[in-house]
Motif scaffolding. Structure first.
Motif, mmCIF file in Angstrom:
data_model
loop_
_atom_site.group_PDB
_atom_site.id
_atom_site.type_symbol
_atom_site.label_atom_id
_atom_site.label_comp_id
_atom_site.label_asym_id
_atom_site.label_seq_id
_atom_site.Cartn_x
_atom_site.Cartn_y
_atom_site.Cartn_z
ATOM 1 N N ALA A 249 0.823 -1.205 0.000
ATOM 2 C CA ALA A 249 0.000 0.000 0.000
ATOM 3 C C ALA A 249 0.860 1.259 0.000
ATOM 4 O O ALA A 249 1.968 1.274 0.548
ATOM 5 N N CYS A 265 -3.797 2.139 -2.609
ATOM 6 C CA CYS A 265 -2.906 1.284 -3.388
ATOM 7 C C CYS A 265 -2.904 1.724 -4.845
ATOM 8 O O CYS A 265 -3.849 2.360 -5.310
ATOM 9 N N ALA A 271 -4.675 -3.637 -3.611
ATOM 10 C CA ALA A 271 -5.690 -3.307 -2.605
ATOM 11 C C ALA A 271 -6.288 -4.581 -2.007
ATOM 12 O O ALA A 271 -6.502 -4.661 -0.792
ATOM 13 N N VAL A 293 -13.303 -2.972 -1.070
ATOM 14 C CA VAL A 293 -12.337 -2.475 -2.044
ATOM 15 C C VAL A 293 -13.060 -1.575 -3.022
ATOM 16 O O VAL A 293 -14.123 -1.940 -3.546
#
Length: 305
Positions: A249, A265, A271, A293
């Motif tokens: 990240a 990210c 991610a 996400v």
């Protein structure tokens, strides 16, 4: 006349932009059904999906407060009836209180004879959000209204462009942290050098977003001002943050008031890998969690067909 609207959740503060920076999250949010009624009032008919009871009195509810503000500002001769379907857990750091008032505002706006644009709805969204948070700030309602990453000052919203590939992961442990308690943790003295250092962090993140420069974002996305004071309220936070960074990240911090933790990210795959590592770290601290996400350039609130 009736309208239904959806508002996404959000990551408030984005670590380095306390109360002024936030972005929306795809896949989680609240729905408001609003009816235009003859009586010049605002009433809440039902709230579904909430973990704990929320007030049905309009003046004590973020959605009700937003529509009261709208009615007063426009001197409307009619009123509104609201039904809320909550999809965001309370006290999660995902913008739940803000999503209710934004969804209600967007639905009510669709029932106006002359609907307002998203920027004109902003002060009413802040008025509603203030009922829950105790202060007027737009880092949650702003990105919900416009979508994506937004700089929210006292009287203006500015959308910040970010690369489409950049994704955020937000991990919500099954725990509750009330916004007011999290804000109380920030009381006390701050040194001028702390503000200078945090300003440098924010500047690097904003410039990195506009340039699409991940190196700048990696250098800046580390909250030096608020995170150290709130981190002790979140069990396992240090391990969760380190798990995200080890997975690649660009940076990680507390989402809103917490206890959710977010990471940015450079792509969706990173991610998802970061989210899995963060969830494992929360599990080691004794908490199950949900992983969301989303593109950093997430969706805006809108009317449902």
């Amino acid at each position: 006349m009736e309208a239904r609207a959806f508002s996404p959740g959000s990551v408030g503060n984005v670590g380095v932009g306390f109360d002024i920076l936030g972005h929306s999250i795809a896949g989680i949010g609240d729905v408001a059904t609003v009816r235009r009624i003859d009586e010049p009032t605002v009433r809440i008919k039902a709230i579904r999906g909430a973990v704990t009871d929320l007030p049905l009195e309009a003046e004590r509810n973020t959605a009700g407060g937003a529509l009261l503000s709208l009615r007063e500002a426009l001197a409307l001769p009619f009123g509104f009836e609201i039904e809320l379907d909550k999809g965001i857990p309370l006290g999660s750091g995902l913008g739940g209180s803000a999503a209710s008032c934004v969804a209600a505002l967007v639905a009510a706006n669709a029932l106006l004879d002359a609907p307002l644009d998203a920027h004109a709805l902003y002060p009413h969204a802040m008025a509603g959000e203030a009922i829950a948070s105790g202060g007027r700030h737009g880092d949650n309602v702003g990105p919900m209204l416009l979508g994506g990453l937004v700089l929210a000052t006292a009287d203006r919203l500015t959308k910040i462009e970010v690369p489409a590939a950049w994704h955020a992961v937000v991990v919500h442990p099954h725990a509750v942290l009330e916004t007011r308690r999290a804000r109380e943790a920030l009381q006390g003295a701050y040194a001028l050098k702390e503000f200078v250092a945090q300003s440098a962090q924010l500047a690097q993140v904003l410039l990195g977003c506009e340039r699409g420069d991940a190196t700048l974002v990696r250098a800046g996305l580390d909250d030096l001002l608020v995170e150290p004071r709130r981190a002790p309220l979140i069990a396992g936070f240090a391990a969760v943050k380190q798990a995200a960074l080890r997975a690649g990240a660009m940076g990680a911090s507390i989402s809103g008031a917490g206890p959710s933790v977010f990471a940015w990210c450079e792509d969706e795959a990173t991610a998802r890998a970061s989210g899995a590592a963060m969830a494992a770290a929360f599990a080691s601290a004794g908490f199950e969690s949900d992983v969301h996400v989303s593109p950093v350039a997430g969706p805006a609130a809108g009317v449902l067909a």
